[in-house]
Design an enzyme around this catalytic site. Structure first.
Site, PDB file in Angstrom:
ATOM      1  N   HIS A   1      -3.308  -3.545  -5.284  1.00 36.45           N
ATOM      2  CA  HIS A   1      -3.511  -3.304  -3.846  1.00 36.45           C
ATOM      3  C   HIS A   1      -4.952  -3.578  -3.426  1.00 36.45           C
ATOM      4  O   HIS A   1      -5.871  -2.876  -3.839  1.00 36.45           O
ATOM      5  CB  HIS A   1      -3.124  -1.854  -3.522  1.00 36.45           C
ATOM      6  CG  HIS A   1      -3.342  -1.482  -2.099  1.00 36.45           C
ATOM      7  ND1 HIS A   1      -3.912  -0.306  -1.709  1.00 36.45           N
ATOM      8  CD2 HIS A   1      -3.076  -2.156  -0.962  1.00 36.45           C
ATOM      9  CE1 HIS A   1      -3.991  -0.270  -0.387  1.00 36.45           C
ATOM     10  NE2 HIS A   1      -3.490  -1.381   0.093  1.00 36.45           N
TER      11      HIS A   1
ATOM     12  N   ASN B   1      -5.968   5.278   0.766  1.00 37.77           N
ATOM     13  CA  ASN B   1      -5.248   5.535   2.018  1.00 37.77           C
ATOM     14  C   ASN B   1      -4.966   7.020   2.224  1.00 37.77           C
ATOM     15  O   ASN B   1      -4.860   7.485   3.357  1.00 37.77           O
ATOM     16  CB  ASN B   1      -3.945   4.735   2.078  1.00 37.77           C
ATOM     17  CG  ASN B   1      -4.193   3.301   2.523  1.00 37.77           C
ATOM     18  OD1 ASN B   1      -5.224   3.003   3.118  1.00 37.77           O
ATOM     19  ND2 ASN B   1      -3.261   2.420   2.218  1.00 37.77           N
TER      20      ASN B   1
ATOM     21  N   SER C   1       0.823  -1.209   0.000  1.00 39.59           N
ATOM     22  CA  SER C   1       0.000   0.000   0.000  1.00 39.59           C
ATOM     23  C   SER C   1       0.853   1.253   0.000  1.00 39.59           C
ATOM     24  O   SER C   1       0.334   2.353  -0.186  1.00 39.59           O
ATOM     25  CB  SER C   1      -0.895   0.012   1.243  1.00 39.59           C
ATOM     26  OG  SER C   1      -0.104  -0.124   2.393  1.00 39.59           O
TER      27      SER C   1
ATOM     28  N   GLU D   1      -6.651  -1.232  -6.041  1.00 38.96           N
ATOM     29  CA  GLU D   1      -5.924  -0.148  -6.710  1.00 38.96           C
ATOM     30  C   GLU D   1      -4.817  -0.756  -7.574  1.00 38.96           C
ATOM     31  O   GLU D   1      -3.939  -1.454  -7.066  1.00 38.96           O
ATOM     32  CB  GLU D   1      -5.320   0.807  -5.670  1.00 38.96           C
ATOM     33  CG  GLU D   1      -6.371   1.629  -4.928  1.00 38.96           C
ATOM     34  CD  GLU D   1      -5.791   2.459  -3.789  1.00 38.96           C
ATOM     35  OE1 GLU D   1      -6.327   3.533  -3.510  1.00 38.96           O
ATOM     36  OE2 GLU D   1      -4.802   2.028  -3.159  1.00 38.96           O
TER      37      GLU D   1
HETATM   38  N1  3HC Z   1     -12.443 -10.945   7.209  1.00 41.29           N
HETATM   39  C1  3HC Z   1     -13.247 -11.521   6.284  1.00 41.29           C
HETATM   40  N2  3HC Z   1     -14.559 -11.292   6.209  1.00 41.29           N
HETATM   41  C2  3HC Z   1     -15.085 -10.454   7.097  1.00 41.29           C
HETATM   42  C3  3HC Z   1     -14.322  -9.819   8.105  1.00 41.29           C
HETATM   43  C4  3HC Z   1     -12.936 -10.092   8.130  1.00 41.29           C
HETATM   44  N3  3HC Z   1     -12.113  -9.512   8.997  1.00 41.29           N
HETATM   45  N4  3HC Z   1     -15.130  -9.041   8.839  1.00 41.29           N
HETATM   46  C5  3HC Z   1     -16.351  -9.182   8.323  1.00 41.29           C
HETATM   47  N5  3HC Z   1     -16.325 -10.008   7.276  1.00 41.29           N
HETATM   48  C6  3HC Z   1     -17.440 -10.385   6.429  1.00 41.29           C
HETATM   49  C7  3HC Z   1     -18.489 -11.158   7.161  1.00 41.29           C
HETATM   50  O1  3HC Z   1     -18.217 -12.551   7.139  1.00 41.29           O
HETATM   51  C8  3HC Z   1     -19.715 -10.809   6.354  1.00 41.29           C
HETATM   52  O2  3HC Z   1     -19.741 -11.606   5.205  1.00 41.29           O
HETATM   53  P1  3HC Z   1     -21.131 -12.179   4.692  1.00 41.29           P
HETATM   54  O3  3HC Z   1     -22.023 -10.986   4.526  1.00 41.29           O
HETATM   55  O4  3HC Z   1     -20.782 -12.852   3.405  1.00 41.29           O
HETATM   56  O5  3HC Z   1     -21.548 -13.112   5.763  1.00 41.29           O
HETATM   57  C9  3HC Z   1     -19.481  -9.389   5.863  1.00 41.29           C
HETATM   58  O6  3HC Z   1     -18.065  -9.192   5.973  1.00 41.29           O
HETATM   59  C10 3HC Z   1     -20.197  -8.365   6.704  1.00 41.29           C
HETATM   60  O7  3HC Z   1     -19.781  -8.604   8.026  1.00 41.29           O
HETATM   61  P2  3HC Z   1     -20.641  -8.223   9.290  1.00 41.29           P
HETATM   62  O8  3HC Z   1     -22.103  -8.215   8.917  1.00 41.29           O
HETATM   63  O9  3HC Z   1     -20.224  -9.047  10.438  1.00 41.29           O
HETATM   64  O10 3HC Z   1     -20.115  -6.805   9.695  1.00 41.29           O
HETATM   65  P3  3HC Z   1     -20.266  -5.428   8.972  1.00 41.29           P
HETATM   66  O11 3HC Z   1     -21.503  -5.316   8.190  1.00 41.29           O
HETATM   67  O12 3HC Z   1     -19.972  -4.475  10.067  1.00 41.29           O
HETATM   68  O13 3HC Z   1     -19.078  -5.412   7.930  1.00 41.29           O
HETATM   69  C11 3HC Z   1     -16.870  -4.812   7.403  1.00 41.29           C
HETATM   70  C12 3HC Z   1     -17.755  -5.617   8.323  1.00 41.29           C
HETATM   71  C13 3HC Z   1     -17.022  -5.339   5.954  1.00 41.29           C
HETATM   72  C14 3HC Z   1     -15.429  -5.024   7.856  1.00 41.29           C
HETATM   73  C15 3HC Z   1     -17.321  -3.315   7.453  1.00 41.29           C
HETATM   74  O14 3HC Z   1     -17.333  -2.910   8.795  1.00 41.29           O
HETATM   75  C16 3HC Z   1     -16.453  -2.394   6.670  1.00 41.29           C
HETATM   76  O15 3HC Z   1     -16.596  -2.234   5.474  1.00 41.29           O
HETATM   77  N6  3HC Z   1     -15.499  -1.725   7.354  1.00 41.29           N
HETATM   78  C17 3HC Z   1     -14.582  -0.798   6.745  1.00 41.29           C
HETATM   79  C18 3HC Z   1     -13.420  -1.578   6.196  1.00 41.29           C
HETATM   80  C19 3HC Z   1     -12.437  -0.674   5.514  1.00 41.29           C
HETATM   81  O16 3HC Z   1     -12.547   0.534   5.444  1.00 41.29           O
HETATM   82  N7  3HC Z   1     -11.400  -1.304   4.959  1.00 41.29           N
HETATM   83  C20 3HC Z   1     -10.329  -0.600   4.341  1.00 41.29           C
HETATM   84  C21 3HC Z   1      -9.185  -0.659   5.254  1.00 41.29           C
HETATM   85  S1  3HC Z   1      -7.809   0.215   4.614  1.00 41.29           S
HETATM   86  C22 3HC Z   1      -6.868  -0.928   3.891  1.00 41.29           C
HETATM   87  O17 3HC Z   1      -7.147  -2.105   3.887  1.00 41.29           O
HETATM   88  C23 3HC Z   1      -5.689  -0.402   3.186  1.00 41.29           C
HETATM   89  C24 3HC Z   1      -4.442  -1.157   3.503  1.00 41.29           C
HETATM   90  O18 3HC Z   1      -3.434  -0.609   2.708  1.00 41.29           O
HETATM   91  C25 3HC Z   1      -4.000  -1.057   4.909  1.00 41.29           C
END
Ligand code: 3HC
Length: 293
Positions: A141, A192, A120, A153
């Site tokens: 990414h 990011n 990233s 990305e």
């Molecule tokens: N790993 C895999 N699957 C996951 C998970 C995880 N850690 N957490 C949740 N899930 C899945 C669940 O199994 C569920 O799948 P399903 O609908 O097929 O059963 C789905 O995601 C929805 O989960 P929940 O209903 O339990 O929970 P939410 O509706 O709160 O969703 C979330 C969880 C998808 C993580 C949501 O909170 C979200 O979108 N959060 C923001 C995540 C974000 O911004 N990510 C970007 C991070 S930055 C990054 O990655 C950049 C890098 O460079 C560091």
């Protein structure tokens, strides 16, 4: 380009989920890690995840089994690289490690193999220089959790060919993702950079004692419609990842405002990396997270 076998390097949270995304999309997928234990743990966690999807009726048992059947693990790069058509490197966010891996891949993989990095922060030009095929190198990414987040990305560097960009964008689409293309490298890429602005403001508000971590997160969710607050998100991504990203960005920009925030640096030094260690901004030892402070 015909892609049959995809090699993922690194079986951490990102690498293992990317491998499952690839296997679910029908590709023969090889997940490589130097640690046999890490590979075993990764596959066990992916199996559990698939079982939950089947139990929820979101996936057919046969489909889950077929995907897991397409997923192979290996500790040796020598064994894995010669059969790969495309590589996604998701090893630790350290430049020297990645450069070594890319030099090895260049030596071991067939001439047609595309080499991508999930990094990233490190633009692929930095690893392309360790290969004799810079035109076949770019960033691919993914976002955490990679099984869920749609964005990928694709970042080209000055020498990435149009063919490589096209093949990687198509691959991301085949994986069910919505790829976005960056025409040149920029620290932090797109998402990011935007997320960093929000996170920095959240940290500044917390530092100034304006509101608690929970209330800042709540405002992000209830006022802005974000699925998670910035502190929850830092814990999900991993404070170690966040710390190393800031360090790497600072190395590139030399701008002191890019240094890791002191409170983040303190948690990192104490080994509190977020969900993966059970404590970060929040603690995770009960069913619902509570603020650690
Ligand atoms: N790993 C895999 N699957 C996951 C998970 C995880 N850690 N957490 C949740 N899930 C899945 C669940 O199994 C569920 O799948 P399903 O609908 O097929 O059963 C789905 O995601 C929805 O989960 P929940 O209903 O339990 O929970 P939410 O509706 O709160 O969703 C979330 C969880 C998808 C993580 C949501 O909170 C979200 O979108 N959060 C923001 C995540 C974000 O911004 N990510 C970007 C991070 S930055 C990054 O990655 C950049 C890098 O460079 C560091």
């Amino acid at each position: 380009m015909n892609i049959n076998t995809i090699l993922i390097i690194g079986s951490g949270a990102m690498g293992s989920q990317i491998a499952l995304v690839s296997a679910l999309a029908g590709y023969r997928t090889v997940l490589q890690d130097i640690s046999f234990q890490a590979l075993e743990a990764a596959v066990a966690s992916l199996r559990e995840r698939m079982d939950r999807q089947v139990a929820k009726g979101r996936l057919e048992r046969a489909e889950a089994d077929a995907a897991l059947g397409r997923l192979h693990t290996v500790t040796s790069l020598e064994e894995a690289a010669p059969e790969a058509d495309l590589v996604i490197e998701a090893a630790t966010e350290k430049l020297e490690t990645k450069q070594q891996i890319f030099a090895e891949l260049d030596r071991l993989a067939p001439a047609h193999t595309i080499l991508t990095t999930n990094s990233s922060t490190l633009g692929s030009s930095m690893v392309a220089a360790a290969t004799g095929r810079p035109e076949k190198v770019c960033n691919m990414h993914f976002f955490n959790p990679a099984l869920v987040m749609k964005c990928v990305e694709v970042v080209r560097h000055a020498h990435t060919s149009d063919e490589t960009v096209h093949a990687v964008m198509e691959l991301a689409r085949t994986m069910g993702k919505s790829p976005v293309l960056l025409n040149r490298e920029i620290p932090g890429f797109l998402a990011n950079r935007m997320m960093g602005a929000i996170r920095d403001e959240a940290l500044a508000l917390y530092d100034a004692g304006i509101a608690s971590i929970e209330d800042i997160d709540t405002a992000a969710k209830t006022a802005l419609g974000h699925p998670m607050g910035p502190f929850e998100l830092m814990d999900l991504v991993g404070l170690d990842v966040g710390y190393l990203i800031r360090e790497a960005t600072y190395q590139q920009t030399g701008d002191e405002k890019d240094l890791p925030h002191p409170a983040l640096a303190e948690l990192y030094a104490q080994g509190h990396y977020g969900r993966k260690t059970g404590r970060g901004w929040y603690t995770y030892d009960s069913s619902s997270p509570t603020a650690a402070k």
